[in-house]
Design an enzyme around this catalytic site. Structure first.
Site, PDB file in Angstrom:
ATOM      1  N   CYS D  33       0.555  -1.216   0.089  1.00 55.55           N
ATOM      2  CA  CYS D  33      -0.034   0.026   0.166  1.00 55.55           C
ATOM      3  C   CYS D  33       0.866   1.367   0.039  1.00 55.55           C
ATOM      4  O   CYS D  33       0.505   2.458  -0.085  1.00 55.55           O
ATOM      5  CB  CYS D  33      -0.900  -0.139   1.138  1.00 55.55           C
ATOM      6  SG  CYS D  33      -2.082  -1.365   1.148  1.00 55.55           S
ATOM      7  N   CYS D 102      -3.048   7.927   6.754  1.00 52.94           N
ATOM      8  CA  CYS D 102      -1.852   7.946   7.258  1.00 52.94           C
ATOM      9  C   CYS D 102      -1.838   8.409   8.595  1.00 52.94           C
ATOM     10  O   CYS D 102      -1.118   7.992   9.435  1.00 52.94           O
ATOM     11  CB  CYS D 102      -1.102   9.306   6.452  1.00 52.94           C
ATOM     12  SG  CYS D 102      -0.656   8.849   4.726  1.00 52.94           S
TER      13      CYS D 102
END
Ligand SMILES: Cc1ncc(COP(=O)(O)O)c(C=O)c1O
Ligand SMILES: Cc1ncc(COP(=O)(O)O)c(C=O)c1O
Lengths: 398, 144, 398, 144
Positions: D33, D102
């Site tokens: 990812c 994130c």
């Protein structure tokens, strides 16, 4: 040969880009040319400019910025709205309602859908070009998934009762699309109070660039993409954004809607002066479209016994730019479907002249037309086998 | 879109008007399609000595009428019968494909006027050789 | 803060409009703005300009002018070619062949068609990004109606054996479309000898305006319209023509193809200098795409242990504009499908950097990048948990 | 696309590096990812006295690591556990929707490091309260 001063009276066909619009567009061709999907400085500039334009357009329509999607023009917007909703809602039903006087971008799309298994009702209009809300309601079935009625007609200028039609659609939980390509700048629009789910517009009709338009899609409307690919336009319309065109559209729509009322007063006064002059000096002429519920700049008159294209050629010779509902370059010999839908006999439809006024037109322009046009009509009638000076037989009593 | 020749014959059409007591008249076209041509001829000793027209139609229709009447004037009926739509279009330095039908109308108008004359003279009408041999270009058809 | 000189190395994303192109476009916004469908003087000017451009484009491709149709860009051209041919030839078959590395405008269109009952074969590519003609031939069935293989890939620059692939399509009487959006100006194209039936191009990739493209459709190809409506583009693509855009496209394609060989030599020399410098100064770097059969301006390198977006941000900070096959703004977290299709492990795919050179780039630009990039890579590796200075374990031996 | 604060923490990341002999380490993310974060902490008297990170990932991933380590330094373990992804994102003056994941990674990294410390201390690991309560924005998910 001395070149005559051009009098442009075809603003419904297209308009020139305004200098202020050009100024806004210019840097996006050469300097701020970055692809908005990229990450670096010049690309972020492009992205920002596009989002600012989205907000500009949204404000004009009473919509939210993320309900505005940029397209390549009115035709694409119409195609997307109609095919997109039709295909995405096929499981609910296969019936679409539109009117007989829509632009070809709507009509031909509907005809295409008929070949794909959809059923389309083309509502008739009254002699002034109005759709009857009751007729609309009667046409609704439990299979109806989309109603598409234009805001204002491009040929005869008639303004439809959009809020009323939208209310009927909402009541029956049917998506309501309106082709507002001719309406922007001429009527105040509020998608919320008018119950509009989808709305098409095209920049070049309001002094913006050609090849750039938008589709308003109310949040929650189920619609397929028309152009698949990259993630642009919130993943609904692929293709590297035409930043110059989009920013031009934004400035143009802002300018065009800054003073709709003032624009209406000014342009309609010119138009009415022109109409009055024509009807006073030219016999066997009639106004097409609604006398009051019409776009301020639109004048559409039929002159019996003569054909439109030959009128246009003579006017062009005098530097006057107009349009006709006669077959002309459309590639068909039939007169305009709009003219026939309001009940004009074909030969009278062939003799229609559309003059659409814009911001730059003056009383001098109008008077010039009033000087030239009667002579043109007389000259053509002179050589028409349908026109007989004595008795004037052959007139269709319309 | 139009050649200079078309524009010339549109703006300064030759032979506009009617002939009083013509020897032959041909009317063709249909108001639904936006074109009507009426051709008048005077015939002397098998020669078309005069031709006039009245036309309701587009620029190409008016120019075609003008050119067709010019072309047949002074010709024998046999020669005039052979004036094809293509000849009219060529004399006009070309017509846009969608306007080729105007030249067809002009040819048909001339033929009708000639046959009208022949009928009046008690002569058998001439037959259209092959109505589908016209050079129509990519012209659309008006079904009325 | 002192603003650094911008070094634009993302020409595969988009290019600035050349001044000479802008000069040609300018009058069509304001002066020659007439709608080409109209009859009067300014409209005839527009019409003439469009037809002249059609001839310009046709000449570049070895096609006839009436085989060129203007669109709103590469995405629309791809959508039109694929959906148009698919729907128009449904009765013949429902199988389409394309490659795994196509642009999303092709891939997402094919995926849409799969939902509509079509079957699509996505041909794999070799590690350099090449489609194998034998694989293509093996994939052909008696239901195959369309083969769509891109001319050159936008990420890794690999140039496909189009003539060979086209010959196979022709042999089996299957329509052959190629997305040549990245190829124009970089390879000589001849649709006849290369057996191309449909070809997409987009002006903004060769210094023309955004929002304007074209689709070549060989005479005789059966294809549905994508945008229905008015009679423009020989009744195949509705919408008032973007005259400025179209004329800009024409001038741009003429300029871009005037000296393809010279362009290749000049740009490839710069690109090779850049590549050599990178491979010499930065360890754990590899070139993606074919070493020779590639677009002259395309450089695509993977740097192990780091991620592309963070590289781009640092480069942007130094005024250098590049792109990555990492997920970035695409809205997906997966790395580029192209990187995966050529067999890169995902973490290496995430570390790819695409620098695409253009006409204005110089040796100074290249040297500047060679100065900056090693430091950026070192800095990011410094903070990467995948990178270990001693032993450098974690490297994927690719 | 990124706020000034994000860019500041991306360009001048605080606490980059490894702690030798850390009291706790948490590694989260997946190279597939495009994000891997490794968080190191030193704990004294139940207080995080030092935190460092190493991150493979985009600008937002690096900035989130930097901000998260800043936020937990000086906090008790209980307080540090409560530092949510939302708090990290807000301290960064916002993240683009597609980058919210994130900040989620950063929260998870801190949690993992704390639990690693607790495990080493023979203490029971704390449970993620509600793994789906994160403010993900409109973030896409990487299914690896
Ligand atoms: C190979 C390829 N095909 C299609 C497109 C789409 O073109 P456009 O952005 O003009 O729609 C692009 C570029 O975006 C491309 O590189
Ligand atoms: C009412 C209406 N709808 C749609 C269109 C199509 O817009 P465009 O030419 O920008 O595609 C036009 C004008 O051409 C129009 O007048």
């Amino acid at each position: 040969m001395e070149k005559k001063h051009t009098i442009y009276l075809d603003h419904a066909a297209t308009t020139p880009v305004k200098p202020a619009v050009m100024d806004v567009m210019r840097p996006y061709f050469t300097e701020h040319f970055g692809n908005p999907s990229s990450i670096y400085g010049i690309a972020r500039e492009s992205k920002k400019a596009i989002e600012a334009t989205r907000a500009q357009v949204a404000k004009v329509l009473g919509a939210a910025p993320d309900e505005i999607y940029f397209t390549s023009g009115g035709s694409e917007s119409d195609n997307w709205a109609i095919k997109g909703v039709a295909f995405a809602n096929r499981k609910k039903g296969n019936h679409i309602i539109t009117s007989a006087i829509e632009h070809h971008a709507v009509l031909h799309t509907c005809q295409y859908l008929e070949k794909e298994g959809f059923t389309v009702t083309y509502l008739p209009v009254d002699p002034s070009g109005l759709v009857d809300p009751q007729e609309l309601e009667k046409a609704v079935t439990d299979k109806t998934i989309l109603i598409s009625i234009m805001y204002a007609n491009n040929e005869i200028g008639t303004i439809e009762p959009i809020a009323e039609l939208g209310a009927i659609a909402r009541k029956h939980k049917i998506y309501f699309h309106t082709d507002a390509v001719q309406a922007i700048g001429n009527v105040p629009i509020d998608v919320k109070s008018q119950n509009i789910d989808l709305l098409s517009l095209s920049a070049h009709k309001f002094y913006g660039p050609k090849g750039c338009g938008a589709l308003y899609i109310r949040k929650g409307v189920k619609i397929d993409n028309l152009i698949h690919g990259g993630g642009q336009e919130n993943r609904r319309r692929a293709g590297t954004e035409n930043i110059a065109g989009i920013t031009g559209l934004g400035t143009a729509i802002e300018l065009a809607t800054a003073d709709i009322k003032g624009h209406n007063v000014r342009i309609a006064a010119l138009r009415d002066r022109l109409l009055k002059g024509i009807l006073e000096t030219i016999p066997y002429a009639r106004l097409n479209g609604h006398p009051l519920k019409r776009l301020p700049g639109n004048l559409n008159v039929s002159f019996e016994f003569i054909e439109g294209e030959s009128m246009l050629l003579w006017l062009d010779d005098e530097g006057i730019c107009g349009s006709t509902g006669s077959a002309c370059t459309s590639g068909s010999l039939e007169p305009s479907h709009v003219m026939l839908a309001i009940g004009l006999p074909p030969e009278v439809a062939h003799g229609s002249l559309r003059l659409t006024l814009g911001d730059a037109n003056t009383e001098q322009d109008v008077d010039r037309v009033l000087d030239v046009l009667p002579k043109v009509v007389a000259k053509l009638r002179e050589m028409s086998p349908l026109y007989h000076k004595t008795g004037k037989e052959g007139g269709c009593n319309v | 879109m139009y050649s200079d020749k078309v524009m010339d014959h549109f703006k300064n059409p030759r032979n506009v008007g009617e002939i009083e007591n013509p020897d032959g008249v041909g009317e063709v076209g249909n108001p639904v399609c936006g074109d009507i041509m009426k051709i008048f001829i005077t015939v002397k000793d098998n020669i078309i000595t005069d031709a006039k027209f009245k036309t309701f139609g587009c620029g190409a229709a008016i120019a075609s009428s003008s050119m067709a009447t010019e072309l047949v004037k002074g010709k024998t009926l046999e020669e005039a019968w052979e004036v094809s739509n293509k000849a009219v279009a060529e004399a006009l330095e070309g017509l846009p494909p969608i306007k080729m039908h105007c030249s067809v109308l002009a040819e048909e108008g001339i033929h009708k006027a000639i046959n009208d004359y022949r009928k009046k003279q008690g002569l058998p009408e001439w037959e259209e050789k092959n109505p589908h041999s016209h050079d129509h270009g990519e012209e659309p058809v008006c079904e009325h």
